[in-house]
Design a protein around this motif. Structure first.
Motif, short mmCIF file in Angstrom:
data_model
loop_
_atom_site.label_atom_id
_atom_site.label_comp_id
_atom_site.label_asym_id
_atom_site.label_seq_id
_atom_site.Cartn_x
_atom_site.Cartn_y
_atom_site.Cartn_z
N LEU A 1 41.62 51.81 50.96
CA LEU A 1 42.65 51.18 51.80
C LEU A 1 42.37 51.38 53.28
O LEU A 1 42.57 50.48 54.09
CB LEU A 1 44.03 51.75 51.44
N ASP A 2 41.88 52.55 53.65
CA ASP A 2 41.57 52.81 55.06
C ASP A 2 40.51 51.85 55.58
O ASP A 2 40.46 51.55 56.77
CB ASP A 2 41.10 54.25 55.25
N SER A 3 39.65 51.39 54.67
CA SER A 3 38.59 50.47 55.11
C SER A 3 39.06 49.02 55.13
O SER A 3 38.31 48.14 55.54
CB SER A 3 37.38 50.59 54.17
N SER A 4 40.30 48.78 54.67
CA SER A 4 40.76 47.38 54.59
C SER A 4 42.24 47.24 54.93
O SER A 4 42.92 46.38 54.38
CB SER A 4 40.51 46.84 53.19
N LEU A 5 42.76 48.11 55.78
CA LEU A 5 44.17 48.00 56.15
C LEU A 5 44.47 46.63 56.74
O LEU A 5 43.66 46.04 57.46
CB LEU A 5 44.53 49.10 57.16
N GLN A 6 45.63 46.12 56.44
CA GLN A 6 46.11 44.81 56.89
C GLN A 6 45.52 43.66 56.08
O GLN A 6 45.82 42.51 56.37
CB GLN A 6 45.83 44.58 58.39
N SER A 7 44.69 43.97 55.10
CA SER A 7 44.11 42.84 54.36
C SER A 7 44.10 43.06 52.85
O SER A 7 43.72 42.16 52.10
CB SER A 7 42.68 42.58 54.83
N PHE A 8 44.51 44.23 52.38
CA PHE A 8 44.44 44.53 50.95
C PHE A 8 45.51 43.74 50.19
O PHE A 8 46.67 43.75 50.57
CB PHE A 8 44.62 46.03 50.71
N THR A 9 45.08 43.07 49.11
CA THR A 9 46.01 42.21 48.36
C THR A 9 46.12 42.64 46.92
O THR A 9 45.31 43.42 46.41
CB THR A 9 45.55 40.76 48.40
N GLU A 10 47.13 42.11 46.25
CA GLU A 10 47.32 42.38 44.83
C GLU A 10 46.14 41.85 44.02
O GLU A 10 45.71 42.46 43.04
CB GLU A 10 48.62 41.76 44.34
N GLN A 11 45.60 40.70 44.44
CA GLN A 11 44.45 40.12 43.74
C GLN A 11 43.23 41.04 43.85
O GLN A 11 42.46 41.19 42.89
CB GLN A 11 44.10 38.74 44.31
N GLU A 12 43.05 41.66 45.00
CA GLU A 12 41.93 42.58 45.18
C GLU A 12 42.09 43.82 44.31
O GLU A 12 41.12 44.39 43.80
CB GLU A 12 41.79 42.97 46.65
N LEU A 13 43.34 44.25 44.12
CA LEU A 13 43.61 45.38 43.24
C LEU A 13 43.17 45.05 41.82
O LEU A 13 42.53 45.87 41.14
CB LEU A 13 45.09 45.74 43.28
N GLN A 14 43.50 43.83 41.37
CA GLN A 14 43.09 43.41 40.03
C GLN A 14 41.57 43.26 39.95
O GLN A 14 40.95 43.55 38.92
CB GLN A 14 43.76 42.07 39.66
N GLY A 15 40.97 42.83 41.07
CA GLY A 15 39.52 42.71 41.10
C GLY A 15 38.83 44.06 40.93
O GLY A 15 37.83 44.17 40.22
N LEU A 16 39.36 45.10 41.58
CA LEU A 16 38.82 46.44 41.41
C LEU A 16 38.90 46.88 39.95
O LEU A 16 37.97 47.46 39.39
CB LEU A 16 39.58 47.43 42.28
N LEU A 17 40.03 46.58 39.34
CA LEU A 17 40.26 46.96 37.95
C LEU A 17 39.21 46.31 37.04
O LEU A 17 38.58 46.98 36.21
CB LEU A 17 41.67 46.54 37.52
N LEU A 18 39.00 45.01 37.21
CA LEU A 18 38.07 44.29 36.34
C LEU A 18 36.61 44.67 36.64
O LEU A 18 35.79 44.79 35.73
CB LEU A 18 38.26 42.79 36.50
N THR A 19 36.30 44.85 37.93
CA THR A 19 34.93 45.21 38.29
C THR A 19 34.55 46.56 37.69
O THR A 19 33.47 46.73 37.12
CB THR A 19 34.78 45.27 39.82
N SER A 20 35.41 47.54 37.82
CA SER A 20 35.12 48.87 37.29
C SER A 20 35.04 48.85 35.77
O SER A 20 34.18 49.51 35.18
CB SER A 20 36.20 49.86 37.73
N THR A 21 35.92 48.07 35.15
CA THR A 21 35.87 47.97 33.69
C THR A 21 34.56 47.34 33.24
O THR A 21 33.94 47.77 32.27
CB THR A 21 37.06 47.13 33.17
#
Length: 843
Positions: free
Chosen positions: A638-658
């Protein structure tokens, strides 16, 4: 064209006879006995730098690890000019000698020393000899000390400090300064500087001595029991004058290979410059086009502990390398020293990044199954445990050397044209009296990759062991060898077909595996699970967030986010206690693997994540460690992307790691996945024929009646079933050895299927052997049962054995079953005929 020696070849020496058991090495010797022969045309002068000592151009820089121009001429006169590769090109001896004979040449070299020597040699072809001669005449009138500039001085490291007499180093730096500041012609300047590069050892207190620099007693360095004196040490002026005169003499001599001219009056052929590729051949070779090289002529580093980064330390410093860069080069080299670290994980990642996982598995398997290597390693490991080795890194040196050479040899086989040839100069080695037959081992590895060993040429006189080894184990010569491997046209076609097949079945099975695992991990349900507890967010207190690894800026940002709640992003210890199933969710959005969590905090999360019923609880210490780890990583994201982090990016992290987790699990599951693919095909065919009655659970005595609505779920979890019941009172059971059993109405085995999904051709015989053993076990108790082998990547040798094997009723290629309707139909027809569904007359 293959190499046919024009000299008489005599029989080789007696087989290996080390003090310790050498069953596998003896067997390898017997296998290659007829290929090993003394080539009386070869001697130490040809296969080493000695042959270049007095040859124009080649003798400028003493690169002791190279071979001679004469050897290149002896080898290449057997071939029509084409494309030659030297993957360990050193100072370029093979490249320039072959170029002079009209070949297109490519070289791969890691050390800047060889790259520099090769490039300056090319510059010398373009230089104006008269201007160079005039420049040298003026230069030699100067007092170099007057031009000394400290900015050009050596940045010495521990192993070079004090290498030169102080006054001579001062003269050297003055010369370097003058050339850089006062000589404007780029090519003349490069040749002048190269002359100084060539005399560094001559004006120093050092001498190259294999594993290290040997120091003259006059250096003031500590000495061993017998102080070393290298004789008269030349002054800088003496040495540079002599070297520059030598260079001028060679340039004026207009030295050209006779083969460049058709006759005395013909014009010289325009020679193409060698293509020089800098880097480790482990990383460069995979990018060279398949079937593009006619001849490989090379001499790799020997497995003898020689460290080029130490012996050429002065030259590396001259070229501006720092201590850290030299240490990095030491690790980048093909492993030949006791300091080299394991490159397996790195190579696996590299081949994976190239989309060549199948080939990595093939190469890795070839190393694991090379019995002579494993025999040597088991003995060296034993000696190490008993402290009988004079260096604890020797066993790992041998292990790393052959592992990496497997990749080199595989790639050479891949890029060689059908009908092409590999010629490799190498020595056998001995440690603690234990002979390591490098020639036999590498030749066996080459043959596992589709090459044919034509000759293993040896010198009339071998290499003696060291004085220390002689004292402990007696005198015994080691073979100094040149291996000649060919790529037969028909073998090349077979190898390429097998590789294509391996890729096809690998990616087909991989696709089904990914889909099944995505459902098994239930990852798509995590967002809805988290969303369902979001209304309860007020029940979670975040006052202790700093102790839980949550950054204040990250927390403030999420707290004011219009789409996200803290509970969706940060892991609360109370929440993890109440819902252990969410452990996987928080780990994945923090982009951490199960393995990394175990490594970082020592908690094995795999067993907790597998418990979908939340029956296994984490203790307070585990929760504290996990919460802090996940939150620290999320805060950093989050510190590297403040003001731009979205719910879609959160789901992207989940799928990428999986996805990364599934990919990591895939390598260990290919054989199991192949079984599941065949199992699902048979289940689907039973449905199509109207025969499927019920699934038999693996962990109970009940059954699950077949319903069309549940079929997709049941197929997705096929591994949880013991088999299926058919409505004609027969059944198909899933187990191991055999993988699938066909059970008739009276309960006897009417047929068995072994599924071998391995994709490495090198393991084809081993997979066949395992299937044969399983079939023999079945036939002992059910002699009338039909045995069916379903396998992929079967080599011609394995297929020949299968065709002659009376224990195998029918063989199917797994790739063809998946791809071709006809082969699929043939398999299921045999299976359901055995189960009495299709009348035998119709088969």
């Amino acid at each position: 064209m293959s190499i046919e020696p024009i000299v008489e070849l005599t029989a080789a020496s007696t087989p290996l006879s080390p003090a310790n058991p050498s069953v596998e090495r003896d067997a390898l010797y017997e296998r290659f006995r007829e290929k090993i022969c003394v080539n009386t045309a070869l001697d130490r002068t040809l296969v080493s730098y000695q042959g270049n000592k007095n040859i124009p151009f080649y003798s400028w820089f003493k690169y002791k690890e190279g071979f001679s121009e004469g050897l290149v001429h002896y080898i290449l006169k057997q071939f029509e000019p084409g494309t030659l590769l030297d993957p360990f090109s050193g100072a370029g001896a093979a490249l320039f000698a072959a170029r002079g004979l009209g070949w297109n040449t490519k070289g791969i070299e890691l050390l800047p020393v060889g790259i520099y020597a090769t490039r300056v040699r090319l510059a010398a072809d373009r230089i104006n000899t008269q201007i160079f001669k005039q420049t040298v005449a003026s230069l030699l009138q100067l007092n170099f000390a007057e031009y000394y500039d400290q900015s050009y001085s050596f940045r010495h490291i521990a192993i070079t400090r004090g290498a030169f007499p102080e006054q001579e180093e001062y003269q050297l730096i003055g010369y370097i300064t003058y050339c850089n500041q006062r000589v404007s012609d780029t090519e003349i300047r490069s040749l002048l500087l190269f002359a100084a590069f060539c005399i560094l050892e001559e004006i120093s207190y050092t001498r190259k001595d294999g594993q290290y620099l040997r120091w003259d007693a006059r250096s003031g360095r500590s000495q061993g029991e017998v102080p070393f004196n290298k004789g008269r040490i030349s002054t800088f002026r003496e040495a540079i004058t002599k070297k520059l005169e030598q260079i001028i003499s060679d340039l004026e001599g207009n030295y050209v290979q006779e083969s460049l001219f058709a006759d005395a009056d013909a014009s010289p052929t325009v020679l193409a410059d060698p293509e020089l590729l800098q880097g480790s051949c482990l990383e460069v070779l995979p990018h060279i086009e398949q079937n593009s090289i006619d001849v490989v002529l090379t001499s790799p580093p020997y497995a003898n502990r020689y460290d080029y980064t130490r012996t050429y330390a002065l030259e590396l410093l001259y070229l501006g390398c720092s201590d850290e860069q030299i240490k990095h080069l030491r690790q980048e080299m093909l492993s030949c020293t006791v300091e080299n670290k394991d490159k397996k994980d790195r190579l696996e990642s590299y081949y994976k990044s190239l989309g060549r996982e199948v080939e990595f598995d093939t190469i890795n398997t070839a190393f694991q199954e090379q019995r002579a290597v494993q025999e040597v390693l088991s003995i060296l490991d034993k000696y190490q445990a008993e402290k009988k080795l004079n260096n604890p890194g020797i066993a790992s040196l041998v292990r790393h050397y052959f592992y990496e050479m497997c990749f080199v040899v595989y790639e050479l086989a891949r890029i060689l044209k059908p009908g092409g040839t590999v010629i490799m100069v190498n020595d056998n080695v001995r440690y603690a009296g234990e002979e390591v037959p490098v020639d036999l081992i590498l030749s066996d590895i080459a043959e596992s990759f589709g090459l044919t060993t034509k000759h293993i040429w040896t010198l009339n006189r071998g290499k003696g062991n060291s004085s220390q080894q002689m004292g402990n184990h007696g005198r015994s010569e080691l073979r100094k060898c040149i291996y000649v491997w060919g790529k037969e046209s028909h073998m090349a076609v077979t190898r390429d077909q097998l590789l294509i097949e391996a890729h096809q079945i690998n990616y087909r099975l991989r696709s089904t595996f990914f889909y099944r695992k995505l459902k098994e991990y239930n990852v798509l349900a995590f967002p809805s699970i988290v969303a369902s507890i979001t209304p309860l967010a007020e029940l979670y207190n975040w006052d202790q967030r700093a102790n839980w690894g949550i950054g204040e800026d990250a927390f403030t940002y999420i707290s004011s986010h219009e789409d996200l709640k803290p509970i969706q992003v940060f892991c609360h210890p109370k929440l993890l206690r109440e819902y252990p199933v969410l452990l996987s969710y928080y780990r994945n959005i923090a982009a951490l693997s199960q393995k990394s969590v175990s490594y970082l905090i020592g908690v094995n999360v795999a067993k907790y994540e597998a418990d979908q019923d939340n029956k296994t609880s984490l203790n307070d210490k585990q929760i504290s460690l996990l919460v802090r780890l996940f939150n620290e990583h999320m805060s950093l994201i989050l510190d590297s992307s403040l003001q731009s982090f979205t719910e879609q990016e959160l789901q992207g992290l989940l799928l990428t790691s999986t996805g990364a987790q599934i990919d990591g699990a895939w390598r260990n599951a290919i054989g199991e996945e192949a079984e599941k693919v065949v199992q699902r095909l048979l289940v689907k065919e039973a449905v199509k024929l109207g025969l499927l009655s019920a699934f038999i659970p693996r962990n109970s005595t009940g059954m699950e009646p077949f319903t069309a609505e549940q079929l997709e779920t049941q197929l997705g979890s096929i591994g949880s079933y013991r088999g299926i019941m058919l409505n004609n009172q027969t059944s198909i059971l899933f187990s191991s050895e055999p993988d699938i059993s066909l059970i008739g109405r009276n309960g006897t085995t009417v047929g068995v299927i072994e599924v071998k999904g391995g994709t490495d051709p090198a393991g084809a015989l081993e997979r066949y052997g395992a299937a044969k053993k399983s079939f023999e076990d079945t036939l002992r108790t059910a002699p009338d049962a039909k045995t069916i082998l379903v396998a992929s990547c079967i080599t011609p040798e394995a297929l020949q054995r299968i065709d002659q094997d009376k224990t195998i009723f029918k063989y199917f290629n797994l790739t063809q079953i998946v791809k071709e309707k006809q082969k699929y139909s043939e398999l299921v027809e045999i299976v359901f005929t055995l189960l009495d569904e299709i009348p035998e007359a119709e088969v």
